[in-house]
Write a protein that holds these residues in place. Structure first.
Motif, PDB file in Angstrom:
ATOM      1  N   UNK A 122       0.850  -1.395  -0.064  1.00 23.41           N
ATOM      2  CA  UNK A 122       0.087   0.040   0.043  1.00 23.41           C
ATOM      3  C   UNK A 122       0.927   1.243   0.013  1.00 23.41           C
ATOM      4  N   UNK A 123       2.000   1.216   0.820  1.00 19.37           N
ATOM      5  CA  UNK A 123       2.856   2.415   0.963  1.00 19.37           C
ATOM      6  C   UNK A 123       3.687   2.885  -0.404  1.00 19.37           C
ATOM      7  N   UNK A 124       3.681   1.724  -1.220  1.00 22.18           N
ATOM      8  CA  UNK A 124       4.651   1.921  -2.430  1.00 22.18           C
ATOM      9  C   UNK A 124       4.009   1.686  -3.767  1.00 22.18           C
ATOM     10  N   UNK A 125       2.315   1.498  -3.568  1.00 22.11           N
ATOM     11  CA  UNK A 125       1.633   1.172  -4.827  1.00 22.11           C
ATOM     12  C   UNK A 125       1.524   1.842  -6.045  1.00 22.11           C
ATOM     13  N   UNK A 126       2.188   3.265  -5.832  1.00 19.19           N
ATOM     14  CA  UNK A 126       2.230   4.089  -6.991  1.00 19.19           C
ATOM     15  C   UNK A 126       3.383   3.904  -7.631  1.00 19.19           C
ATOM     16  N   UNK A 127       4.364   3.205  -7.290  1.00 20.16           N
ATOM     17  CA  UNK A 127       5.524   2.896  -8.118  1.00 20.16           C
ATOM     18  C   UNK A 127       5.366   1.469  -8.613  1.00 20.16           C
ATOM     19  N   UNK A 128       5.764   1.393  -9.845  1.00 21.74           N
ATOM     20  CA  UNK A 128       5.925   0.070 -10.729  1.00 21.74           C
ATOM     21  C   UNK A 128       7.020  -0.485 -10.116  1.00 21.74           C
ATOM     22  N   UNK A 129       7.280  -2.201 -10.283  1.00 28.42           N
ATOM     23  CA  UNK A 129       8.104  -2.736  -9.724  1.00 28.42           C
ATOM     24  C   UNK A 129       9.711  -2.188 -10.227  1.00 28.42           C
ATOM     25  N   UNK A 131      10.380   1.034 -10.991  1.00 25.95           N
ATOM     26  CA  UNK A 131      10.877   2.321 -10.320  1.00 25.95           C
ATOM     27  C   UNK A 131      10.954   2.025  -8.969  1.00 25.95           C
ATOM     28  N   UNK A 132      10.341   1.001  -8.325  1.00 26.96           N
ATOM     29  CA  UNK A 132      10.603   0.590  -6.898  1.00 26.96           C
ATOM     30  C   UNK A 132      12.059   0.231  -6.859  1.00 26.96           C
ATOM     31  N   UNK A 133      12.304  -0.808  -7.695  1.00 27.42           N
ATOM     32  CA  UNK A 133      13.721  -1.335  -7.681  1.00 27.42           C
ATOM     33  C   UNK A 133      14.883  -0.127  -7.907  1.00 27.42           C
ATOM     34  N   UNK A 134      14.438   0.668  -8.860  1.00 29.64           N
ATOM     35  CA  UNK A 134      15.466   1.829  -9.158  1.00 29.64           C
ATOM     36  C   UNK A 134      15.576   2.603  -7.680  1.00 29.64           C
ATOM     37  N   UNK A 135      14.433   3.036  -7.071  1.00 32.23           N
ATOM     38  CA  UNK A 135      14.534   3.811  -5.950  1.00 32.23           C
ATOM     39  C   UNK A 135      15.367   3.061  -4.793  1.00 32.23           C
ATOM     40  N   UNK A 136      15.268   1.831  -4.674  1.00 35.33           N
ATOM     41  CA  UNK A 136      16.060   0.885  -3.669  1.00 35.33           C
ATOM     42  C   UNK A 136      17.594   1.018  -4.265  1.00 35.33           C
ATOM     43  N   UNK A 137      17.931   0.921  -5.502  1.00 37.94           N
ATOM     44  CA  UNK A 137      19.349   1.074  -5.677  1.00 37.94           C
ATOM     45  C   UNK A 137      19.669   2.341  -5.480  1.00 37.94           C
ATOM     46  N   UNK A 138      19.195   3.428  -5.761  1.00 37.21           N
ATOM     47  CA  UNK A 138      19.527   4.787  -5.583  1.00 37.21           C
ATOM     48  C   UNK A 138      19.916   4.896  -3.953  1.00 37.21           C
ATOM     49  N   UNK A 139      18.846   4.507  -3.017  1.00 41.94           N
ATOM     50  CA  UNK A 139      19.038   4.527  -1.620  1.00 41.94           C
ATOM     51  C   UNK A 139      20.065   3.828  -1.292  1.00 41.94           C
ATOM     52  N   UNK A 140      20.334   2.498  -1.679  1.00 42.11           N
ATOM     53  CA  UNK A 140      21.336   1.590  -1.221  1.00 42.11           C
ATOM     54  C   UNK A 140      22.663   2.450  -1.755  1.00 42.11           C
ATOM     55  N   UNK A 141      22.807   2.900  -2.789  1.00 44.74           N
ATOM     56  CA  UNK A 141      23.923   3.882  -3.206  1.00 44.74           C
ATOM     57  C   UNK A 141      24.295   4.702  -2.102  1.00 44.74           C
ATOM     58  N   UNK A 142      23.243   5.514  -1.755  1.00 44.44           N
ATOM     59  CA  UNK A 142      23.698   6.534  -0.784  1.00 44.44           C
ATOM     60  C   UNK A 142      24.112   5.996   0.426  1.00 44.44           C
ATOM     61  N   UNK A 143      23.460   4.951   1.021  1.00 41.42           N
ATOM     62  CA  UNK A 143      23.518   4.422   2.056  1.00 41.42           C
ATOM     63  C   UNK A 143      25.215   3.512   2.104  1.00 41.42           C
ATOM     64  N   UNK A 144      25.485   3.107   0.922  1.00 39.60           N
ATOM     65  CA  UNK A 144      26.847   2.710   0.891  1.00 39.60           C
ATOM     66  C   UNK A 144      27.899   3.670   1.135  1.00 39.60           C
TER      67      UNK A 144
END
Length: 148
Positions: A122-129, A131-144
């Motif tokens: 529900x929280x991420x419903x507006x993102x396609x899989x 785009x959600x994977x891209x968001x995760x990749x970007x956040x992990x890049x920052x976290x790294x």
């Protein structure tokens, strides 16, 4: 109007992430509240479930917490009183106190698997899989960057 000033873009990104993180956390808190659990307690239950049959020290639990709690010992004591965890002395070093899930703790964390997954959908419903994977990749890049 979007500005190209990197400082404004970075600040806006930071603030948006903070607002979003708080909103997402609040929604999880509402889900857990009827069971009398905090987000930190739920996180502890998930950490201990992930450890399997291995009991963990207070420090091992603390190092994996998402929300750093300054008094993990007291948190674990409260969870023991609730019947969610059991604490026992290490056979190798009697000074070390180990913690593991009780059957009640395991049942409690297991009961939230489906509701938490549904909430996240529900929280991420507006993102396609994608785009959600891209968001995760970007956040992990920052976290790294923090660990480099």
């Amino acid at each position: 109007m979007m500005t190209t000033d990197p400082r404004h873009l970075e600040q806006s990104t930071y603030l948006t992430l903070q607002v979003l993180a708080l909103r997402l956390k609040d929604e999880v808190e509402l889900l857990l509240k009827p069971e009398g659990l905090s987000v930190t307690q739920y996180n502890v239950l998930r950490i201990l479930r992930g450890a399997g049959a291995q009991a963990l020290t207070c420090g091992e639990v603390a190092s994996q917490l998402l929300n750093k709690d300054p008094d993990v010992t007291r948190l674990l004591d409260r969870m023991q009183k609730q019947g969610l965890v059991e604490r026992l002395r290490s056979e190798q070093d009697r000074r070390v106190l180990l913690t593991r899930l009780t059957p009640q703790g395991r049942a409690t964390v297991d009961q939230f698997d489906a509701p938490v997954a549904a909430l996240h959908r529900q929280q991420f419903r507006q993102l396609t899989p994608d785009r959600l994977a891209l968001l995760l990749d970007l956040l992990q890049e920052i976290a790294q960057q923090d660990t480099d």
